[in-house]
Write an enzyme that holds these catalytic residues in place. Structure first.
Site, PDB file in Angstrom:
ATOM      1  N   LYS A  46       0.852  -1.174   0.000  1.00 56.23           N
ATOM      2  CA  LYS A  46       0.000   0.000   0.000  1.00 56.23           C
ATOM      3  C   LYS A  46       0.888   1.224   0.000  1.00 56.23           C
ATOM      4  CE  LYS A  46      -4.558   0.790   0.334  1.00 56.23           C
ATOM      5  NZ  LYS A  46      -5.629   0.005  -0.270  1.00 56.23           N
TER       6      LYS A  46
ATOM      7  N   GLY B  49     -21.314   5.918   4.545  1.00 55.69           N
ATOM      8  CA  GLY B  49     -20.372   6.269   3.486  1.00 55.69           C
ATOM      9  C   GLY B  49     -20.920   5.826   2.143  1.00 55.69           C
ATOM     10  N   VAL B  50     -21.371   6.779   1.335  1.00 57.12           N
ATOM     11  CA  VAL B  50     -21.956   6.440   0.031  1.00 57.12           C
ATOM     12  C   VAL B  50     -21.179   7.133  -1.077  1.00 57.12           C
ATOM     13  CG1 VAL B  50     -24.260   5.783   0.798  1.00 57.12           C
ATOM     14  CG2 VAL B  50     -23.734   8.203   0.447  1.00 57.12           C
ATOM     15  N   GLY B  51     -19.870   7.004  -0.987  1.00 58.30           N
ATOM     16  CA  GLY B  51     -19.006   7.519  -2.039  1.00 58.30           C
ATOM     17  C   GLY B  51     -18.898   6.513  -3.163  1.00 58.30           C
ATOM     18  N   LYS B  52     -17.673   6.272  -3.617  1.00 55.24           N
ATOM     19  CA  LYS B  52     -17.455   5.437  -4.790  1.00 55.24           C
ATOM     20  C   LYS B  52     -18.060   4.048  -4.634  1.00 55.24           C
ATOM     21  CE  LYS B  52     -12.927   6.160  -5.009  1.00 55.24           C
ATOM     22  NZ  LYS B  52     -11.532   6.106  -5.512  1.00 55.24           N
ATOM     23  N   VAL B  53     -17.824   3.395  -3.484  1.00 55.66           N
ATOM     24  CA  VAL B  53     -18.283   2.016  -3.283  1.00 55.66           C
ATOM     25  C   VAL B  53     -19.691   1.969  -2.707  1.00 55.66           C
ATOM     26  CG1 VAL B  53     -17.822  -0.171  -2.113  1.00 55.66           C
ATOM     27  CG2 VAL B  53     -15.916   1.179  -3.013  1.00 55.66           C
ATOM     28  N   GLY B  54     -19.918   2.749  -1.660  1.00 55.51           N
ATOM     29  CA  GLY B  54     -21.212   2.707  -0.991  1.00 55.51           C
ATOM     30  C   GLY B  54     -22.375   3.003  -1.917  1.00 55.51           C
TER      31      GLY B  54
END
Length: 366
Positions: free
Chosen positions: A87, A187-192
């Site tokens: 990472k 969390g409803v960004g890219k994945v959510g």
């Protein structure tokens, strides 16, 4: 550009983490300050994304990259990939500090490792960023389709989390569906955002929260039936919540949240959800079924790993579908050995790293 160097400070060796290599990278001209951590290359070149985040201190950045790279080693092992875990973190505000000059400088550092580390997107970095990094580096995945890449890895990350959630539902309630269940997504960004779509299609009742009001508005525009609450603290206390899906930053499961959590299942996309060792036992003692994060969120790394062989979305999706069976296997192993699922997942991943890694070493020496 200043050269990379392995640190000998107590920030790394003093932690006794077992990492193979940690590289500090600085380019004064662009303002780049980055840390690349390789936890293990037993299964192959280390694969993991680059996080761009405004850490308060260098020590905080080191702690994050060490935890994240270790998690990637376990994630790649459980996903059946021939990759070790690595990472990188870039210290800074991506909205203010990110530039082509900085990303290209970062690409030169990754290139200097000669393929021991392969990078991709993570929090604060996107497909377009990887295209810039690739101008200086051969070891980049998560690139745009126009440049031969797989594009947005959040698509299969969300799909994999949903597969893990189906396995969790079957283990807890006897049927592989979320229909009629109340699922809280933090969390409803890219994945959510993609995960919400899968849940709605399956017939779940969904409630969301996010610190970014724009992200909430976007999801509610796409799915008007979705409810929302002001914050995660409110979300985890909803009386009729069946599933809690942490999909933002790590540490969501801690000494403060676990005692008040109402959900019977935790299954989400965030990395490093367990704030410290022992939280997995606290969840088990409360009867909460925890689907290990690095297992269920491995769809994204499956996608970018496939890119290294000439990306085929359907092939990658078929492999990501296996997350459901692996999750079920982890739950069965946990029941059989009388341990929390997180411990069972660790054991299975460590077994593959030891067994397959040993075979790889023998092959390389022959």
């Amino acid at each position: 550009m200043d050269g990379p160097h392995d640190t000998t400070s107590g920030l790394v060796f003093g932690r006794s983490t077992g990492h193979e290599q940690v590289v500090f990278c600085q380019d004064r001209a662009s303002g780049l300050r980055a840390i690349i951590a390789i936890y293990s290359s037993a299964l192959g070149p280390a694969l993991g994304g680059t996080r761009f985040h405004p850490y308060d201190t260098e020590e905080e950045a080191v702690a994050d990259v060490l935890n994240l790279s270790r998690g990637m080693a376990y994630k790649n092992a459980l996903a059946g990939l021939d990759h070790g875990g690595g990472k990188a973190v870039i210290i800074g505000d991506p909205n203010r500090d990110k530039s082509e000059v900085l990303l290209r400088a970062y690409g030169r550092f990754v290139q200097s490792l000669g393929g021991r580390y392969i990078t991709a997107c993570d929090v604060g970095t996107y497909v377009d960023d990887m295209d810039v990094v690739a101008k200086e580096c051969d070891f980049v995945t998560g690139r745009s389709p126009e440049n031969g890449g797989a594009g947005d890895s959040s698509v299969l990350t969300a799909y994999g989390v949903f597969q893990g959630m189906l396995a969790s539902a079957e283990h807890r309630w006897g049927a592989p569906t979320l229909r009629g269940r109340r699922v809280g997504v933090a969390g409803v960004g890219k994945v959510g955002r993609h995960l919400v779509g899968h849940l709605i299609a399956d017939g779940a009742s969904v409630v969301i929260t996010d610190v970014d009001e724009r992200a909430v508005a976007r999801v509610r525009h796409e799915h008007p039936e979705v409810d929302f609450v002001a914050d995660t603290d409110t979300l985890i206390r909803i009386p009729d919540l069946d599933v809690y899906a942490p999909c933002a930053l790590g540490g969501a499961l801690n000494d403060e949240t676990v005692p008040v959590l109402t959900a019977a299942v935790v299954c989400g996309a965030a990395n490093n959800q367990l704030a410290h060792p022992g939280i997995e036992k606290a969840l088990a003692e409360r009867g909460v079924l925890y689907a290990p994060d690095y297992l269920v969120n491995s769809g994204g790394v499956i996608q970018v790993a496939d890119e290294r062989h000439g990306f085929d979305f359907e092939r990658a999706k078929r492999k990501a579908s296996g997350i459901r069976a692996t999750t079920a296997r982890i739950f069965a192993l946990a029941d059989e050995e009388g341990v929390p699922p997180a411990v069972a997942a660790d054991r299975l991943a460590e077994r593959r790293m030891a067994d397959v890694g040993r075979l790889r070493d023998i092959y390389l020496q022959s």
